[in-house]
Design an enzyme around this catalytic site. Sequence first.
Site, mmCIF file in Angstrom:
data_model
loop_
_atom_site.group_PDB
_atom_site.id
_atom_site.type_symbol
_atom_site.label_atom_id
_atom_site.label_comp_id
_atom_site.label_asym_id
_atom_site.label_seq_id
_atom_site.Cartn_x
_atom_site.Cartn_y
_atom_site.Cartn_z
ATOM 1 C CE LYS A 52 -3.350 2.487 2.874
ATOM 2 N NZ LYS A 52 -4.094 2.491 4.159
ATOM 3 C CG ASP A 94 -5.762 8.095 4.588
ATOM 4 O OD1 ASP A 94 -6.617 8.720 3.922
ATOM 5 O OD2 ASP A 94 -6.048 7.191 5.384
ATOM 6 C CE LYS A 98 -6.592 8.698 8.010
ATOM 7 N NZ LYS A 98 -7.187 7.437 8.470
ATOM 8 C CG ASP A 116 -2.271 5.054 5.128
ATOM 9 O OD1 ASP A 116 -2.235 4.007 5.799
ATOM 10 O OD2 ASP A 116 -3.272 5.424 4.512
ATOM 11 C CG ASP A 123 -10.168 7.353 6.740
ATOM 12 O OD1 ASP A 123 -9.093 7.473 6.122
ATOM 13 O OD2 ASP A 123 -10.231 7.286 7.986
ATOM 14 C CD GLU A 172 -6.923 5.393 2.442
ATOM 15 O OE1 GLU A 172 -5.790 5.003 2.774
ATOM 16 O OE2 GLU A 172 -7.858 5.508 3.254
ATOM 17 N NE ARG A 199 -10.829 -1.176 3.184
ATOM 18 C CZ ARG A 199 -11.440 -1.464 4.350
ATOM 19 N NH1 ARG A 199 -12.625 -2.054 4.345
ATOM 20 N NH2 ARG A 199 -10.868 -1.166 5.489
#
Length: 585
Positions: A354, A359, A366, A379, A439, A441, A443
């Site tokens: 990933k 993010d 968030k 992230d 959020d 995201e 995946r």
Amino acid sequence: MAAIVGSLGTTFVSSSSSYSFRSSSFLFTKLTHFYRSSSSASRRVSFAFDPFSSRRGKFMAHSLAQANLGLTNPSPNETPQISFGAKDIDVLEWKGDLLAVGVTEKDVAKDENSKFKNPILNKLDSRLGGLLAEASAEEDFTGKAGQSTVLRFPGLGTKRVSLIGLGQSASNVAAFRSLGEAVASAAKASQASEVAISLASPEELSSESKPNFASAIASGTILGIFEDTRYKSESKKSALKSVEIIGLGSGAEVEKKLKFAQDVSSGIILGRELVNSPANVLTPGALAAEASKIASTYSDVLSATILNEEQCKELNMGSYLGVAAASTNPPHFIHLHYKPPSGPVSVKLGLVGKGLTFDSGGYNIKTGPGCSIEIMKTDMGGSAAVLGAAKAIGQIKPLGVEIHFVIAACENMISGTGMRPGDIITASNGKTIEVNNTDAEGRLTLADALVYTCKQGVDKVIDLATLTGACIVALGPSIAGIFTPSDDLAKEVLAASEISGEKFWRMPMEDSYWESMKSSVADMVNTGGRPGGAITAALFLKQFVDEKVQWMHIDVAGPVFSDKKRTATGFGVATLVEWVQKNAS
């Protein structure tokens, strides 16, 4: 068929597509900014240059839009240059700055005359006239894990002697890596240049385990001495130049293990540097440039392919591009390809990371205590592990195995062009996704990365991602969760982790939980809510893996970053390299 013009996430009428790769070009300026390709969408780009100016300089790959936000450029890191050796000699014969002895609680036991029962400690203490036993008693040193003491003595071949506690026993890789880290701390404190490391009771270890434990000590020493000072105005250089490991064997096998430890540690350090780098420096373009630098450095076994946004559209990567749509920094799809230097290939592996360089959460931004938005530079921890493994493998050059390293790099930001809750996007395998949470995201980017990787003809694929807070709730901050329908693959990775010393725990793939992921208007939603969140995330990813491919998802949300030390750990690199080694001939 053609895409619906202007649709977010490039939702396609048909999932079928064929594609070919040709050449393209990039423009660079003296400001070292990375431009969007101006060539046609039907072309591929393969490039190789030095994004860090190797370790001597700076990242060269910022997007034009980012314009080097904050005028921050990292200084070169002082990568540890330590010479390692292995000897079977009497510890009293060694001469240098610091002699470190790993001791268990049993080793420091004394007789009725306050003398050490352990032969090696007794011999050292006799040479020092009993001062070692006296000092350890005064400092209440009992050999517990985490305890250490450094004593300076005149008249011995070494300037200092350090006793380092190993706890009740030392029988695993993690304990010996901790020993190396403790030695590094002692060497820093005393500015030691020449160090030797011994055990008080080496005879209690099997001859088969000694080379692996010597390797763990070396790795711990390298990682313990390393400090990421690129973003500090002042830094202090390490004085450590050489380390000799005494009593754990000598010869070709041990020397090979020590070299292996250095190669893997260099990959772990790269992983740490990448995760530590802030999002205003490590943009998707900078991450792609680092991947290209790895391929350039080890061009005899590695090649790089970097796809731009238009090329990803041509491959129907609507899930990935939906996440990237809000950012002014363009996405970069990274593919490194390892081929062994000689011999046939018996297995093809895929490693997918990933690569969210930041993010924000998107429109599901968030917010609130515990949202951790301030560390969302981390992230991309999965991609850092994949690139760290690629660097190590480029040096080790295992035979019999072909490897595809894949990263869908982008940012999850907020803008008028961004993905909204309720949007429907289409992945490159034709499956449609109703976005009920922007959020969730990671995946979405992994979906298209997994489809792409499976199309490379891999037999096995592992993806690593800082995917869910739910996994941290389940397993805490230092254990990664593994999810796979393959018992064989689970055994392989857990066996690799026994050697690497990293902690993993297999989690269930509960198919009945998929009910919460169904959508009334699309094939699926992208999140099923809080209960079993790490499991439903894994079930989502499973939808994008070819059924013929053995697949594992590793959720590394907890262990990639140490809250206690406020720094990256490089987690995952060592286990991935060991897994590749197990699959190599």
